[in-house]
Scaffold this motif. Structure first.
Motif, PDB file in Angstrom:
ATOM      1  N   ALA A  67      25.654  61.571  81.164  1.00 21.52           N
ATOM      2  CA  ALA A  67      24.701  61.178  82.208  1.00 21.52           C
ATOM      3  C   ALA A  67      23.253  61.174  81.703  1.00 21.52           C
ATOM      4  O   ALA A  67      22.382  60.583  82.337  1.00 21.52           O
ATOM      5  N   GLU A  68      23.003  61.812  80.563  1.00 24.72           N
ATOM      6  CA  GLU A  68      21.647  61.819  79.983  1.00 24.72           C
ATOM      7  C   GLU A  68      21.383  60.598  79.093  1.00 24.72           C
ATOM      8  O   GLU A  68      20.244  60.336  78.735  1.00 24.72           O
ATOM      9  N   VAL A  69      22.426  59.862  78.751  1.00 17.24           N
ATOM     10  CA  VAL A  69      22.286  58.709  77.862  1.00 17.24           C
ATOM     11  C   VAL A  69      21.736  57.511  78.630  1.00 17.24           C
ATOM     12  O   VAL A  69      22.158  57.231  79.750  1.00 17.24           O
ATOM     13  N   THR A  70      20.782  56.821  78.012  1.00 22.21           N
ATOM     14  CA  THR A  70      20.380  55.515  78.524  1.00 22.21           C
ATOM     15  C   THR A  70      21.007  54.491  77.586  1.00 22.21           C
ATOM     16  O   THR A  70      20.632  54.392  76.422  1.00 22.21           O
ATOM     17  N   PHE A  71      22.005  53.787  78.100  1.00 24.69           N
ATOM     18  CA  PHE A  71      22.698  52.762  77.326  1.00 24.69           C
ATOM     19  C   PHE A  71      21.916  51.458  77.393  1.00 24.69           C
ATOM     20  O   PHE A  71      21.096  51.264  78.287  1.00 24.69           O
ATOM     21  N   THR A  72      22.223  50.556  76.489  1.00 24.83           N
ATOM     22  CA  THR A  72      21.712  49.196  76.542  1.00 24.83           C
ATOM     23  C   THR A  72      22.887  48.240  76.468  1.00 24.83           C
ATOM     24  O   THR A  72      23.800  48.435  75.659  1.00 24.83           O
ATOM     25  N   GLY A  81      32.441  40.081  82.780  1.00 28.27           N
ATOM     26  CA  GLY A  81      31.770  41.253  83.325  1.00 28.27           C
ATOM     27  C   GLY A  81      31.840  42.497  82.459  1.00 28.27           C
ATOM     28  O   GLY A  81      31.202  43.497  82.770  1.00 28.27           O
ATOM     29  N   PHE A  82      32.610  42.448  81.361  1.00 22.02           N
ATOM     30  CA  PHE A  82      32.706  43.618  80.483  1.00 22.02           C
ATOM     31  C   PHE A  82      31.486  43.650  79.572  1.00 22.02           C
ATOM     32  O   PHE A  82      31.240  42.720  78.817  1.00 22.02           O
ATOM     33  N   ALA A  83      30.713  44.734  79.651  1.00 21.63           N
ATOM     34  CA  ALA A  83      29.520  44.904  78.818  1.00 21.63           C
ATOM     35  C   ALA A  83      29.808  45.916  77.718  1.00 21.63           C
ATOM     36  O   ALA A  83      30.351  46.990  77.982  1.00 21.63           O
ATOM     37  N   PHE A  84      29.454  45.570  76.508  1.00 23.01           N
ATOM     38  CA  PHE A  84      29.493  46.518  75.402  1.00 23.01           C
ATOM     39  C   PHE A  84      28.172  47.271  75.436  1.00 23.01           C
ATOM     40  O   PHE A  84      27.106  46.688  75.209  1.00 23.01           O
ATOM     41  N   LEU A  85      28.247  48.555  75.753  1.00 24.30           N
ATOM     42  CA  LEU A  85      27.061  49.391  75.904  1.00 24.30           C
ATOM     43  C   LEU A  85      26.808  50.155  74.616  1.00 24.30           C
ATOM     44  O   LEU A  85      27.687  50.847  74.110  1.00 24.30           O
ATOM     45  N   THR A  86      25.600  50.047  74.118  1.00 25.74           N
ATOM     46  CA  THR A  86      25.204  50.749  72.904  1.00 25.74           C
ATOM     47  C   THR A  86      24.283  51.905  73.276  1.00 25.74           C
ATOM     48  O   THR A  86      23.755  51.951  74.383  1.00 25.74           O
ATOM     49  N   GLY A  87      24.109  52.833  72.346  1.00 30.36           N
ATOM     50  CA  GLY A  87      23.221  53.973  72.584  1.00 30.36           C
ATOM     51  C   GLY A  87      23.955  55.289  72.669  1.00 30.36           C
ATOM     52  O   GLY A  87      23.335  56.333  72.896  1.00 30.36           O
ATOM     53  N   LEU A  88      25.260  55.267  72.493  1.00 31.84           N
ATOM     54  CA  LEU A  88      26.054  56.491  72.564  1.00 31.84           C
ATOM     55  C   LEU A  88      25.762  57.357  71.345  1.00 31.84           C
ATOM     56  O   LEU A  88      25.941  56.920  70.216  1.00 31.84           O
ATOM     57  N   TRP A 147      27.230  41.782  87.130  1.00 30.67           N
ATOM     58  CA  TRP A 147      26.336  42.832  87.619  1.00 30.67           C
ATOM     59  C   TRP A 147      25.233  43.164  86.634  1.00 30.67           C
ATOM     60  O   TRP A 147      24.143  43.566  87.019  1.00 30.67           O
ATOM     61  N   TRP A 148      25.500  43.032  85.335  1.00 33.73           N
ATOM     62  CA  TRP A 148      24.519  43.390  84.305  1.00 33.73           C
ATOM     63  C   TRP A 148      24.455  42.316  83.250  1.00 33.73           C
ATOM     64  O   TRP A 148      25.291  41.418  83.218  1.00 33.73           O
ATOM     65  N   GLY A 149      23.434  42.392  82.405  1.00 26.94           N
ATOM     66  CA  GLY A 149      23.287  41.381  81.367  1.00 26.94           C
ATOM     67  C   GLY A 149      22.715  41.981  80.102  1.00 26.94           C
ATOM     68  O   GLY A 149      22.203  43.108  80.101  1.00 26.94           O
ATOM     69  N   PRO A 150      22.789  41.225  79.004  1.00 29.11           N
ATOM     70  CA  PRO A 150      22.247  41.712  77.734  1.00 29.11           C
ATOM     71  C   PRO A 150      20.799  42.163  77.880  1.00 29.11           C
ATOM     72  O   PRO A 150      19.984  41.505  78.524  1.00 29.11           O
ATOM     73  N   GLY A 151      20.508  43.321  77.317  1.00 29.72           N
ATOM     74  CA  GLY A 151      19.161  43.888  77.381  1.00 29.72           C
ATOM     75  C   GLY A 151      18.963  44.851  78.531  1.00 29.72           C
ATOM     76  O   GLY A 151      17.994  45.621  78.527  1.00 29.72           O
ATOM     77  N   ASP A 152      19.850  44.812  79.528  1.00 33.69           N
ATOM     78  CA  ASP A 152      19.713  45.770  80.633  1.00 33.69           C
ATOM     79  C   ASP A 152      19.943  47.184  80.113  1.00 33.69           C
ATOM     80  O   ASP A 152      20.758  47.412  79.213  1.00 33.69           O
TER      81      ASP A 152
END
Length: 161
Positions: A67-72, A81-88, A147-152
Motif C-alpha cells: 500500500a506504500e508503493v506508487t506504481f506507474t 484493461g490489463f496494466a503492467f504496473l512498474t515500481g515494485l 480505467w487507467w492508461g500508460p503514465g498513470d
C-alpha cells in the motif's frame, strides 16, 4: 506500436522507408502527466501468505508495504484493461507460478516478477494473487473503456472484503 498494412500493395522496404521518414518528422514531446488512480484492494487470496513469508514479513506488514508503493502504468496488454504496473521494490517482487492457473478471477490483484497487475476479467494467469478489487477496469459502456492508461500513477488502498 502496431502498423497495419496490406503486404500485397506495399512491400516491407517501402513500408520501412515510409516509417523512417515519418519518425524523422516527429518532434520530441514530454508525456502529459499521468493521473493518480487509487485502487481499493481487499488483500487476501491464495498467495498472500506465501508472498509475505518469502519477503520476510508478516501478512499485515506485507500489505502495508504494498500500500506504500506508487506504481506507474508502464503499458497495457495481455487482455483489454490489463496494466503492467512498474515500481515494485525488489523485496516485494515475486516469482511467477511454475504452472499458470487455468482461471484467475476478474479483479485479482497479482504480482509477477518485477510487475504488478490486476486481471480485468477471468483469464488464465501465472502471477501470485494477493488480493482483489471490484473496480471494473474495462467497460465498453464507458466513454473511455479502460480505467487507467500508460503514465498513470497507481496506489493500492486496503479495504475489507
Amino acid at each position: 506500436l502496431t502498423v497495419l498494412y496490406d503486404p500485397l500493395r506495399t512491400g516491407p522496404e517501402v513500408l520501412a522507408a515510409a516509417l523512417r521518414e515519418r519518425l524523422r518528422g516527429l518532434g520530441a514531446r514530454a508525456a502529459p502527466p499521468g493521473r493518480l488512480r487509487v485502487l481499493p484492494v481487499a488483500f487476501g487470496g491464495p498467495d498472500l501468505a506465501w508472498c509475505a513469508e518469502r519477503a520476510g514479513l508478516s501478512e499485515a506488514a506485507f500489505v502495508r508495504a504494498l500500500a506504500e508503493v506508487t506504481f506507474t502504468v508502464a503499458f497495457l496488454g495481455f487482455t483489454p484493461g490489463f496494466a503492467f504496473l512498474t515500481g515494485l521494490p525488489p523485496h516485494l517482487q515475486m516469482p511467477r507460478l511454475a504452472t499458470p492457473r487455468e482461471r484467475v478471477p476478474a479483479g485479482s490483484v497479482a504480482l509477477g516478477g518485477p510487475w504488478a497487475g490486476v486481471y480485468p476479467r477471468e483469464t488464465p494467469g501465472g502471477w501470485r494473487i494477493v488480493g482483489r478489487t471490484d473496480v471494473p477496469l474495462f467497460d465498453l459502456g464507458r466513454p473511455d473503456p479502460v480505467w487507467w492508461g500508460p503514465g498513470d500513477r497507481v496506489r493500492w488502498t486496503a479495504v475489507h472484503a
